[in-house]
Motif scaffolding. Structure first.
Motif, PDB file in Angstrom:
ATOM      1  N   HIS A  56       1.162  -1.120   0.225  1.00 57.94           N
ATOM      2  CA  HIS A  56      -0.254  -0.148   0.048  1.00 57.94           C
ATOM      3  C   HIS A  56       0.717   1.025   0.162  1.00 57.94           C
ATOM      4  O   HIS A  56       2.189   1.011   0.293  1.00 57.94           O
ATOM      5  N   ARG A 113      -4.374   8.350   0.440  1.00 53.26           N
ATOM      6  CA  ARG A 113      -5.437   8.491   0.332  1.00 53.26           C
ATOM      7  C   ARG A 113      -6.375   9.188  -0.886  1.00 53.26           C
ATOM      8  O   ARG A 113      -5.121  10.162  -0.728  1.00 53.26           O
ATOM      9  N   ASP A 134      -0.972  -0.164  -3.536  1.00 50.37           N
ATOM     10  CA  ASP A 134      -2.917   0.568  -4.054  1.00 50.37           C
ATOM     11  C   ASP A 134      -2.669   1.964  -3.195  1.00 50.37           C
ATOM     12  O   ASP A 134      -1.545   2.567  -2.335  1.00 50.37           O
ATOM     13  N   GLU A 153      -6.024   4.514  -1.154  1.00 49.35           N
ATOM     14  CA  GLU A 153      -7.536   4.101  -1.210  1.00 49.35           C
ATOM     15  C   GLU A 153      -8.368   5.386  -2.296  1.00 49.35           C
ATOM     16  O   GLU A 153      -7.573   7.023  -2.501  1.00 49.35           O
TER      17      GLU A 153
END
Length: 182
Positions: free
Chosen positions: A40, A44, A89, A91
């Protein structure tokens, strides 16, 4: 690292020049990159389109544009930042990008609407980049499944255009886009 491509400013160009700038735009080929997943990014994008890293807001627009250039939506709907060497990743609470301005030419069925994005890119609403409703809010479907929601002032501008039609919606590039949830 300085930007090599300045943002496309839809407020300063006629639509034909906006379309030419869109066509000339070089983007990293993120759809062709398939590195191993590395975890991750600790990043975000909130519902208002603000980018965050490790709990702190990313304030530099040029940095947001850089990250947006390597943003990709996966087939499962998740989002990743991808380079030839790694995939992380990120978000996304609602839509990955934001529409920050509109440029409108013509009216009725001949109307065309270009949008400026916080990624530095632009698009013309039409069959290839349709206006959709998601969670009762308009979004534009962009390359590779990415979506752009509207900043509040731009949303109000779009709503004013839509309310001039019955049913409420907008024409752009020969297509009518209904602006209602049903």
């Amino acid at each position: 690292m300085p930007e090599t491509q300045p943002p496309i400013d839809v407020s300063r160009l006629p639509l034909a020049e906006i379309e030419a700038a869109i066509a000339e735009r070089r983007r990293p080929p993120v759809e062709r990159w398939n590195p191993a997943h590395c975890g991750h990014s600790d990043m975000r994008i909130d519902r208002e389109g603000r980018w965050w890293h490790a709990g702190r807001r990313i304030e530099r627009d040029a940095l947001v544009r850089l990250f947006a250039s390597v943003l990709r939506r996966e087939p499962d709907g998740s989002h990743v930042l991808v380079t030839p060497a790694e995939k992380l990743d990120i978000e996304v609470e609602f839509a990955a990008l934001r529409v920050t301005a509109l440029a409108i030419e013509g009216d009725g069925e001949g109307q065309r609407i270009a949008v400026q994005l916080n990624s530095g890119e632009a698009a013309v609403i039409g069959p290839e980049t349709p206006l959709l409703m998601r969670e009762d809010l308009p979004v534009i479907a962009l390359r590779g499944g990415l979506e752009a929601s509207f900043e509040r002032p731009v949303y109000y501008e779009l709503a004013e255009l839509a309310l001039a039609n019955d049913p409420p919606g907008i024409w752009s590039a020969g297509t009518f886009f209904l602006l209602s949830a049903s």
